[in-house]
Motif scaffolding. Structure first.
Motif, mmCIF file in Angstrom:
data_model
loop_
_atom_site.group_PDB
_atom_site.id
_atom_site.type_symbol
_atom_site.label_atom_id
_atom_site.label_comp_id
_atom_site.label_asym_id
_atom_site.label_seq_id
_atom_site.Cartn_x
_atom_site.Cartn_y
_atom_site.Cartn_z
ATOM 1 N N VAL A 1 -2.235 2.896 3.026
ATOM 2 C CA VAL A 1 -3.422 2.550 2.247
ATOM 3 C C VAL A 1 -2.927 2.122 0.865
ATOM 4 C CG1 VAL A 1 -5.595 3.343 1.267
ATOM 5 C CG2 VAL A 1 -4.840 4.193 3.502
ATOM 6 N N THR A 2 -3.298 0.921 0.451
ATOM 7 C CA THR A 2 -2.818 0.397 -0.829
ATOM 8 C C THR A 2 -3.699 0.893 -1.978
ATOM 9 O OG1 THR A 2 -4.186 -1.596 -0.812
ATOM 10 C CG2 THR A 2 -2.097 -1.692 0.392
ATOM 11 N N MET A 3 -3.242 0.649 -3.171
ATOM 12 C CA MET A 3 -3.997 1.052 -4.357
ATOM 13 C C MET A 3 -5.346 0.352 -4.428
ATOM 14 S SD MET A 3 -2.273 3.411 -5.725
ATOM 15 C CE MET A 3 -3.109 3.559 -7.298
ATOM 16 N N SER A 4 -5.464 -0.806 -3.778
ATOM 17 C CA SER A 4 -6.748 -1.519 -3.728
ATOM 18 C C SER A 4 -7.559 -1.137 -2.488
ATOM 19 C CB SER A 4 -6.505 -3.029 -3.762
ATOM 20 O OG SER A 4 -5.699 -3.428 -2.675
ATOM 21 N N TRP A 5 -7.156 -0.044 -1.856
ATOM 22 C CA TRP A 5 -7.888 0.545 -0.728
ATOM 23 C C TRP A 5 -7.826 -0.313 0.539
ATOM 24 C CZ3 TRP A 5 -8.865 5.520 -0.867
ATOM 25 C CH2 TRP A 5 -9.048 6.135 -2.104
ATOM 26 N N LYS A 6 -6.817 -1.136 0.670
ATOM 27 C CA LYS A 6 -6.613 -1.864 1.927
ATOM 28 C C LYS A 6 -5.801 -1.002 2.876
ATOM 29 C CE LYS A 6 -6.725 -6.655 0.302
ATOM 30 N NZ LYS A 6 -5.960 -7.915 0.180
ATOM 31 N N SER A 7 -6.189 -1.009 4.157
ATOM 32 C CA SER A 7 -5.425 -0.309 5.176
ATOM 33 C C SER A 7 -4.542 -1.317 5.891
ATOM 34 C CB SER A 7 -6.357 0.363 6.179
ATOM 35 O OG SER A 7 -7.072 1.415 5.566
ATOM 36 N N LEU A 8 -3.259 -1.051 5.898
ATOM 37 C CA LEU A 8 -2.289 -1.967 6.499
ATOM 38 C C LEU A 8 -1.421 -1.231 7.507
ATOM 39 C CD1 LEU A 8 -0.979 -3.687 3.215
ATOM 40 C CD2 LEU A 8 -2.741 -4.547 4.771
ATOM 41 N N GLU A 9 -1.064 -1.926 8.568
ATOM 42 C CA GLU A 9 -0.030 -1.426 9.467
ATOM 43 C C GLU A 9 1.209 -2.270 9.214
ATOM 44 O OE1 GLU A 9 -0.656 -1.719 13.667
ATOM 45 O OE2 GLU A 9 0.931 -0.275 14.117
ATOM 46 N N LEU A 10 2.272 -1.600 8.789
ATOM 47 C CA LEU A 10 3.487 -2.301 8.397
ATOM 48 C C LEU A 10 4.621 -2.046 9.383
ATOM 49 C CD1 LEU A 10 3.547 -1.500 4.583
ATOM 50 C CD2 LEU A 10 2.600 -3.518 5.701
ATOM 51 N N TRP A 11 5.499 -3.031 9.485
ATOM 52 C CA TRP A 11 6.717 -2.909 10.280
ATOM 53 C C TRP A 11 7.909 -3.286 9.404
ATOM 54 C CZ3 TRP A 11 7.017 -1.019 15.163
ATOM 55 C CH2 TRP A 11 5.805 -0.909 15.884
ATOM 56 N N GLY A 12 8.986 -2.580 9.604
ATOM 57 C CA GLY A 12 10.226 -2.950 8.955
ATOM 58 C C GLY A 12 10.927 -4.043 9.728
ATOM 59 N N GLN A 13 12.060 -4.486 9.183
ATOM 60 C CA GLN A 13 12.780 -5.599 9.801
ATOM 61 C C GLN A 13 13.658 -5.138 10.963
ATOM 62 O OE1 GLN A 13 13.773 -4.007 7.159
ATOM 63 N NE2 GLN A 13 15.997 -3.744 7.332
ATOM 64 N N GLY A 14 13.888 -3.849 11.065
ATOM 65 C CA GLY A 14 14.688 -3.308 12.162
ATOM 66 C C GLY A 14 16.129 -3.084 11.765
ATOM 67 N N THR A 15 16.721 -2.070 12.378
ATOM 68 C CA THR A 15 18.133 -1.787 12.174
ATOM 69 C C THR A 15 18.768 -1.537 13.543
ATOM 70 O OG1 THR A 15 19.737 -0.419 10.947
ATOM 71 C CG2 THR A 15 17.767 0.701 11.787
ATOM 72 N N LEU A 16 19.926 -2.138 13.771
ATOM 73 C CA LEU A 16 20.565 -2.091 15.086
ATOM 74 C C LEU A 16 21.408 -0.826 15.224
ATOM 75 C CD1 LEU A 16 21.290 -3.433 17.800
ATOM 76 C CD2 LEU A 16 23.148 -4.616 16.602
ATOM 77 N N VAL A 17 21.163 -0.117 16.312
ATOM 78 C CA VAL A 17 21.981 1.030 16.694
ATOM 79 C C VAL A 17 22.698 0.680 17.990
ATOM 80 C CG1 VAL A 17 21.970 3.425 17.471
ATOM 81 C CG2 VAL A 17 20.497 2.714 15.567
ATOM 82 N N THR A 18 24.022 0.733 17.949
ATOM 83 C CA THR A 18 24.830 0.436 19.125
ATOM 84 C C THR A 18 25.660 1.658 19.469
ATOM 85 O OG1 THR A 18 24.979 -1.904 18.486
ATOM 86 C CG2 THR A 18 26.543 -1.106 20.138
ATOM 87 N N VAL A 19 25.492 2.155 20.693
ATOM 88 C CA VAL A 19 26.231 3.325 21.150
ATOM 89 C C VAL A 19 27.215 2.857 22.217
ATOM 90 C CG1 VAL A 19 26.102 5.655 22.070
ATOM 91 C CG2 VAL A 19 24.192 4.724 20.721
ATOM 92 N N SER A 20 28.480 2.894 21.862
ATOM 93 C CA SER A 20 29.503 2.369 22.764
ATOM 94 C C SER A 20 30.856 2.963 22.420
ATOM 95 C CB SER A 20 29.574 0.841 22.651
ATOM 96 O OG SER A 20 30.638 0.325 23.431
ATOM 97 N N SER A 21 31.672 3.138 23.453
ATOM 98 C CA SER A 21 33.036 3.619 23.230
ATOM 99 C C SER A 21 33.994 2.441 23.104
ATOM 100 C CB SER A 21 33.460 4.540 24.364
ATOM 101 O OG SER A 21 33.314 3.891 25.606
#
Length: 120
Positions: free
Chosen positions: A100-120
């Motif tokens: 909820v912003t200071m101007s009372w807007k409700s937003l659903e936000l997404w980040g840009q993503g971060t890669l997780v790689t699990v490998s030997s």
């Protein structure tokens, strides 16, 4: 501008750990639910974990007992501690927040993503 920025991804061996962070910035009044989602190559995005403003959590069955979500409301930050990582945890992890912003807007936000790689 209100935005989410993730950090903490990388390459880790099976059995290892990573701590992901996501910071919300901008003209924010309050943040309701925050969560982490992931999308593996060729698969649909799935919920990993969510946390409410009061600290109630829920997890995907595949990560229960290995991952822990937490948040610091004073810092507008959500964390995902990932332990005992498996190759099948490899994915782009994205942060999600209901803001909820200071101007009372409700937003659903997404980040840009971060890669997780699990490998030997």
């Amino acid at each position: 501008q209100v935005q989410l920025v993730e950090s903490g991804g990388g390459l880790v061996q099976p059995g290892g750990s990573l701590r992901l962070s996501c910071v919300a910035s901008g003209s924010i009044r309050n943040i309701n639910r925050m969560g982490w989602y992931r999308q593996a190559p060729g698969k649909q995005r799935e919920l990993v974990a969510r946390i409410t403003s009061l600290g109630m959590t829920n997890y995907a069955d595949s990560v229960k007992g290995r991952f822990t979500i937490s948040r610091d409301n004073a810092k507008n930050t959500v964390y995902l501690q990932t332990n005992n990582l498996k190759p099948e945890d490899t994915a782009v992890y994205s942060c999600n927040a209901e803001v909820v912003t200071m101007s009372w807007k409700s937003l659903e936000l997404w980040g840009q993503g971060t890669l997780v790689t699990v490998s030997s």
